[in-house]
Design a protein around this motif. Structure first.
Motif, short mmCIF file in Angstrom:
data_model
loop_
_atom_site.label_atom_id
_atom_site.label_comp_id
_atom_site.label_asym_id
_atom_site.label_seq_id
_atom_site.Cartn_x
_atom_site.Cartn_y
_atom_site.Cartn_z
N TYR A 76 6.35 18.29 -8.74
CA TYR A 76 5.41 17.20 -9.02
C TYR A 76 6.16 15.92 -9.37
N GLY A 79 2.72 14.04 -11.90
CA GLY A 79 1.61 14.98 -11.82
C GLY A 79 1.06 15.21 -10.42
N VAL A 80 1.63 14.53 -9.43
CA VAL A 80 1.12 14.66 -8.06
C VAL A 80 2.02 15.63 -7.28
N PRO A 81 1.42 16.62 -6.62
CA PRO A 81 2.26 17.57 -5.86
C PRO A 81 3.08 16.84 -4.79
N GLN A 82 4.32 17.23 -4.68
CA GLN A 82 5.21 16.62 -3.69
C GLN A 82 5.43 17.58 -2.53
N GLU A 83 5.50 17.01 -1.34
CA GLU A 83 5.71 17.84 -0.16
C GLU A 83 7.06 18.54 -0.26
N GLY A 84 7.06 19.81 0.08
CA GLY A 84 8.30 20.57 0.08
C GLY A 84 8.61 21.10 1.47
N THR A 85 9.89 21.41 1.66
CA THR A 85 10.33 21.99 2.93
C THR A 85 10.43 23.50 2.76
N LEU A 86 10.05 24.23 3.80
CA LEU A 86 10.24 25.68 3.78
C LEU A 86 11.70 25.98 4.06
N ALA A 159 -0.41 25.82 -5.41
CA ALA A 159 -0.42 25.53 -3.97
C ALA A 159 -1.13 26.61 -3.17
N GLN A 185 2.68 30.75 2.91
CA GLN A 185 3.94 30.14 2.44
C GLN A 185 3.79 28.72 1.88
N PHE A 186 2.59 28.34 1.48
CA PHE A 186 2.47 27.06 0.77
C PHE A 186 3.20 27.15 -0.57
N GLU A 189 6.78 26.32 0.01
CA GLU A 189 6.93 24.87 0.21
C GLU A 189 6.90 24.15 -1.13
N ALA A 190 5.94 24.53 -1.96
CA ALA A 190 5.69 23.78 -3.19
C ALA A 190 6.73 24.06 -4.27
#
Lengths: 358, 212
Positions: A76, A79-86, A159, A185-186, A189-190
């Motif tokens: 985060y 407080g905002v979820p950030q895009e993650g890479t798998l 997520a 798999q979210f 990522e998260a």
């Protein structure tokens, strides 16, 4: 409620009534990987888990495992979820096949050496072992054991669209209902720590379960119990009389890794002290630690300076003949104090237990 | 759309079976599943600036022989994704039916009104018979084994899903010659990392009339 009795994507419960936590004293870690192997042999021996190392120990500075995980996003910001890479299987770098059969059973023990077969590995857990950074005579490195942080604000739990993950109210362990997981798999990522793996056989995600079946029997997690350096504390964060609470909250010398990721980890680290640098003439530069403070701040945030200063002043106190409760705690005169109340010998517990999963 | 009455539907279970050419097809427009209904804040936030639902049309044919209904779905796809791979997901498709008539398609039903999904995915040996009571709630449906197969060639998927008309269990839509049921469709484009409710779907229920 759906008619099958499962809740449809429940609201995430972040706060557990009790929170299990661990503290790793990095000044004692010798990078022996006994924790990694203890975990591996206990939990990830099945097909599909070959490349999974829920516990890893990496040399720092280094690219870590999975490779360059600190650049993979997630967590985060404000407080905002950030895009993650798998992370990919290759980036985790595990799951090599070896020519055991050839070496051990085909009479070639004196002519063929044990080696990976198939695709040539280009990365692995602790691939950059002991490389570290800096130039002789001021090169430096230390070891960083990593597992799921069982976060207070677990990005993985939030997520999952299916509500397949949860934080146990009784001890804050983050778990997954594999029966309900559909491998989306979210979570992976998260997770900003990149400690969630995909099982390519079962087609579900998997991660460290903090040895909850052992915890339920009063036995410390395998990584902690097996650690020959006796550097891993296990216990409840709010247990005011025991080391975890004192190290984290009272003395503030145990810090989470990358607090800026915003998930509030419950795995904490005593940051590494380091010898002084040597000047060109060979004399000591007593002003500058060999591991740059800026580097440690990048890992543990600005609170690392206070933590290091506390440690140094306690050391000075003892060198001057004084007593230090903090150092006595870190010395661990009695190993039971590492794990209380999870001091039972796993041998006493016996064979496979029937465990009730919440 | 119509499910054509044929003498033997088993000749149509192969996606490329020549018999399908004699069955009329209908092209159904698809749209991305809206983000505001998604159950995960991570998904709503991260996909806000991404394309949801890459496949925007599916060609549908249907046939039955009084015993079994087969539905053929065809759509264009330049990338054949047949497994969970590095940062990619398998292509997938679903034929969906409201279990009792009124389930909203955009939320895949409600707690009281389920949506039956015949779910084909390129990595699965067998399609899954699922029921949802809201987004991201799919579980195995009661009874009724499905048959299914997919074939990719010339940048196009062709998938056939089928089920005996008679099926026990309240999750399974009741099918019979002469009956009209509501039907919808979903496609997941694996190269676009579509999975779960990141998918394209037919925005309304369509009517599927089984020829008497």
């Amino acid at each position: 409620m759906a008619k099958n009795g499962k809740t449809a994507a429940p609201a995430v419960t972040h706060k557990a009534q009790n929170q299990l936590a661990m503290v790793f004293d990095l000044n004692k870690c010798i990078g022996c990987q006994t924790c990694s192997v203890a975990c591996k042999t206990l939990w990830t021996r099945d097909e599909g888990t070959d490349y999974q190392w829920w516990m890893t120990v990496n040399t720092l500075p280094g690219k870590g495992c999975p490779m360059d995980w600190e650049q993979m996003g997630g967590g985060y910001r404000d407080g905002v979820p950030q895009e993650g890479t798998l992370p990919t299987r290759d980036e985790f770098g595990g799951g090599w096949d070896f020519n055991y059969d050839e070496v051990f059973y085909q009479g070639k023990g004196n002519t063929v050496h044990l080696q990976p077969v198939g695709k040539k590995p280009t990365w692995g857990p602790n691939w950059d072992e002991d490389q570290g950074a800096g130039e002789y005579p001021n090169a430096y490195y230390f070891y960083m054991p990593r597992l799921c942080n069982h976060c207070t604000h677990p990005a993985c739990v939030e997520a999952c669209p299916r509500g397949s993950m949860y934080k146990r109210p009784q001890d804050g362990i983050v778990l997954r209902d594999e029966e309900n997981c559909r491998g989306l798999q979210f979570c992976a990522e998260a997770c900003p720590y990149k400690k969630i793996y995909f099982n390519y056989v079962k087609k579900v995600s998997q991660h460290c379960i903090m040895c909850f079946p052992r915890i339920e029997q009063g036995v410390a997690p395998a990584c902690a119990r097996q650690c020959p350096g006796r550097l891993v504390f296990v216990g409840y964060l709010n247990d005011a009389e025991r080391p975890i609470h004192k190290l984290v909250n009272k003395w503030e010398v145990a810090l989470p890794l990358h607090p800026e990721y915003g998930t509030d980890p419950n795995i904490f680290y005593i940051p590494p002290l380091s010898p002084y640098r040597l000047k060109e003439d060979g004399s000591l530069d007593t002003e500058t630690p060999r591991i740059p403070n800026e580097y440690l701040e990048r890992l543990f945030g600005p609170r690392v300076h206070k933590a290091l200063n506390t440690m140094k002043s306690e050391l000075a106190k003892v060198r001057a003949g004084g007593k230090s409760e903090l150092l006595d705690t870190l010395i661990v005169y009695r190993w039971h104090t590492l794990f209380e109340p999870f001091t039972r010998d796993p041998v006493e517990v016996g064979g496979p237990q029937t465990v009730q999963v919440l | 759309m119509k499910a054509k009455k044929v003498s033997n539907v088993s000749a149509l279970l192969e996606p490329s079976a020549a018999g399908w050419q004699k069955v009329d097809r209908e092209v159904v427009d698809l749209a991305g599943m809206p983000l505001h209904v998604q159950t995960s804040r991570y998904v709503r936030t991260v996909w806000a600036d991404k394309l949801v639902g890459k496949v925007r049309a599916v060609s549908v044919r249907a046939a039955h022989d009084g015993e079994r209904l087969a539905v053929q779905l065809e759509w264009n796809d330049d990338t054949q994704n047949t497994e969970f791979a590095e940062r990619l997901f398998p292509d997938a498709a679903a034929v969906m039916f409201p279990c009792n008539g009124d389930a909203p398609i955009v939320t895949l039903g409600t707690a009281d009104a389920g949506v039956n999904q015949w779910y084909w995915r390129a990595d699965l040996a067998q399609p899954e018979n699922l029921v949802a009571h809201g987004l991201s709630t799919e579980t195995a449906a009661d009874g009724a084994a499905l048959d299914g197969a997919g074939k990719w060639s010339d940048s196009r998927w062709s998938v056939v899903l089928s089920r005996p008309l008679k099926a026990k269990g309240s999750d399974n839509v009741k099918l019979a010659p002469g009956k009209t049921v509501k039907v919808g469709f979903s496609i997941w484009e694996g190269s676009n990392r579509e999975r779960g409710d990141i998918r394209s779907y037919s925005r309304q229920w369509h009517e599927l009339a089984l020829e008497a």
